[in-house]
Design an enzyme around this catalytic site. Sequence first.
Site, PDB file in Angstrom:
ATOM      1  N   GLY A  51      35.155  65.017  58.288  1.00 55.50           N
ATOM      2  CA  GLY A  51      36.422  65.753  58.363  1.00 55.50           C
ATOM      3  C   GLY A  51      36.164  67.241  58.532  1.00 55.50           C
ATOM      4  NE  ARG A 111      38.944  57.130  60.894  1.00 52.09           N
ATOM      5  CZ  ARG A 111      39.155  57.935  59.848  1.00 52.09           C
ATOM      6  NH1 ARG A 111      38.161  58.569  59.271  1.00 52.09           N
ATOM      7  NH2 ARG A 111      40.369  58.100  59.357  1.00 52.09           N
ATOM      8  CG  ASP A 117      30.002  61.635  50.844  1.00 48.72           C
ATOM      9  OD1 ASP A 117      30.776  61.838  51.799  1.00 48.72           O
ATOM     10  OD2 ASP A 117      30.271  60.861  49.900  1.00 48.72           O
ATOM     11  CB  THR A 135      33.184  67.990  52.134  1.00 53.25           C
ATOM     12  OG1 THR A 135      34.366  67.358  51.631  1.00 53.25           O
ATOM     13  CG2 THR A 135      32.179  68.050  50.996  1.00 53.25           C
ATOM     14  CG  ASP A 168      36.738  65.659  49.917  1.00 51.94           C
ATOM     15  OD1 ASP A 168      37.887  66.117  49.983  1.00 51.94           O
ATOM     16  OD2 ASP A 168      36.324  64.731  50.642  1.00 51.94           O
ATOM     17  CG  ASP A 192      32.794  64.449  47.700  1.00 55.69           C
ATOM     18  OD1 ASP A 192      32.350  65.182  48.611  1.00 55.69           O
ATOM     19  OD2 ASP A 192      33.415  63.400  47.920  1.00 55.69           O
ATOM     20  NE  ARG A 221      35.415  61.561  50.168  1.00 53.77           N
ATOM     21  CZ  ARG A 221      34.260  61.067  50.499  1.00 53.77           C
ATOM     22  NH1 ARG A 221      34.200  60.039  51.303  1.00 53.77           N
ATOM     23  NH2 ARG A 221      33.144  61.595  50.078  1.00 53.77           N
TER      24      ARG A 221
HETATM   25  O1  F6P Z   1      36.803  64.381  53.128  1.00 56.91           O
HETATM   26  C1  F6P Z   1      37.821  65.254  53.471  1.00 56.91           C
HETATM   27  C2  F6P Z   1      39.161  64.586  53.444  1.00 56.91           C
HETATM   28  O2  F6P Z   1      40.144  65.519  53.805  1.00 56.91           O
HETATM   29  C3  F6P Z   1      39.514  63.908  52.128  1.00 56.91           C
HETATM   30  O3  F6P Z   1      39.922  64.796  51.137  1.00 56.91           O
HETATM   31  C4  F6P Z   1      40.572  62.939  52.576  1.00 56.91           C
HETATM   32  O4  F6P Z   1      40.678  61.823  51.718  1.00 56.91           O
HETATM   33  C5  F6P Z   1      40.060  62.494  53.934  1.00 56.91           C
HETATM   34  O5  F6P Z   1      39.202  63.523  54.388  1.00 56.91           O
HETATM   35  C6  F6P Z   1      41.136  62.270  54.950  1.00 56.91           C
HETATM   36  O6  F6P Z   1      40.510  61.872  56.114  1.00 56.91           O
HETATM   37  P1  F6P Z   1      41.303  61.626  57.483  1.00 56.91           P
HETATM   38  O7  F6P Z   1      41.743  62.976  57.968  1.00 56.91           O
HETATM   39  O8  F6P Z   1      40.314  61.021  58.363  1.00 56.91           O
HETATM   40  O9  F6P Z   1      42.456  60.735  57.160  1.00 56.91           O
END
Ligand code: F6P
Length: 372
Positions: free
Chosen positions: A15, A79, A120, A142, A144, A146, A188
């Site tokens: 992301g 993806r 990650d 990220t 997140d 994490d 997440r």
């Molecule tokens: O990992 C970053 C993040 O924004 C998370 O906080 C969230 O759950 C996920 O990506 C959303 O991903 P997408 O934009 O692919 O739905």
Amino acid sequence: MSDTIRCIGVLTGGGDCPGLNAVIRAVVKTASNEYGWEVLGIEDGFEGLIKPDKVRLLDITDVRGLLPRGGTMLGSTNRANPFHYEVSHNGAVKVFDVSETVLHRAREYGIEVLIVIGGDGTMRIAQEFVQKGLLVVGVPKTIDNDLYGTEVTVGFDTAVTTAMEALDKLHTTAESHHRVLVIELMGRHAGWIALAAGVAGGADVILLPKIPYDLDVVADKIRQRNDSGAKFSLVVVAEGSVPHGGEAVYQAERDLGGVSRLGGIGEMVAAQLRGICHADVRTTVLGHLQRGGSPSAFDRLLATRFGAMAVHLIAQGKVGHMVALHQGHIAAIPMSDAVSRQKQVPLDSDLVRAALGLNICLGNRRQAIVAE
Ligand code: F6P
């Protein structure tokens, strides 16, 4: 190693987040100014080494004006895992291992070392390539926060600021209308954004994945506030929060690429609170706003330091490592360590203690959260 290298590659995977462009800029400038290396930019993460014509030379002029820009000039995807690459054909999805294609293309382009900027998931893919002999240096990013092994990841600070500003705005409307406002934040299964933004934004309740919440405790907190004359409450819910004895809520159990998409817990909490508190409860899902915008000063500095250090590590021959922030300094940790576990919010951290000291409800009774 600096004398033998001529060309390195850089890609952004997973992301997007604020600060990616600042890393790319630091990589290109440092590689060019300090070592005279060529830098090839790979588009859309590892996808750029799976499909043709997605690699281009980046020089200093390409990164001009890039520092304050959100997103990534190279594009990204969460993806496209080359070891588990999904192709849909006539409605059927087939999975292939195209990792050899990636190695082959990297060789063809003359990429001697690859800088992988990712979270990650991307770092795990990078580590698999390390095991296959690809020379890689990782840069952690990220929103997140994490990723294990680094105190902070690029993008986290800006996301927290965005969420905090949203909380400031919700605060005044909650107060004006005597409402309970629930805000669902990304992050997440870790909840770093929710904890940091919740404290910085003066939330009354913060629900985190690590502390399964008890709705009665949350409702008690809202009632206490009402009784004390504060006729409004702000409830921050990390998207990965779980009710006590329950499970996380997903919008999609399995997206393209095998990724499960969290979402919906905020409205679930709001609906349950409506039933218990008989208050006017509304939900805001901040969503991808947290991933956009210009990076904060902290993220620009971190991104620049990480990007520059990634290039220096290559020069020192320290590949197979990820740059990391450790006690305020930029360090390097083996990539295998970085992907060994997830960095969770430590319940014994001073921030959690501070939140409890401020009487912020963390979704459960104090004794269920910290050992005294
Ligand atoms: O990992 C970053 C993040 O924004 C998370 O906080 C969230 O759950 C996920 O990506 C959303 O991903 P997408 O934009 O692919 O739905």
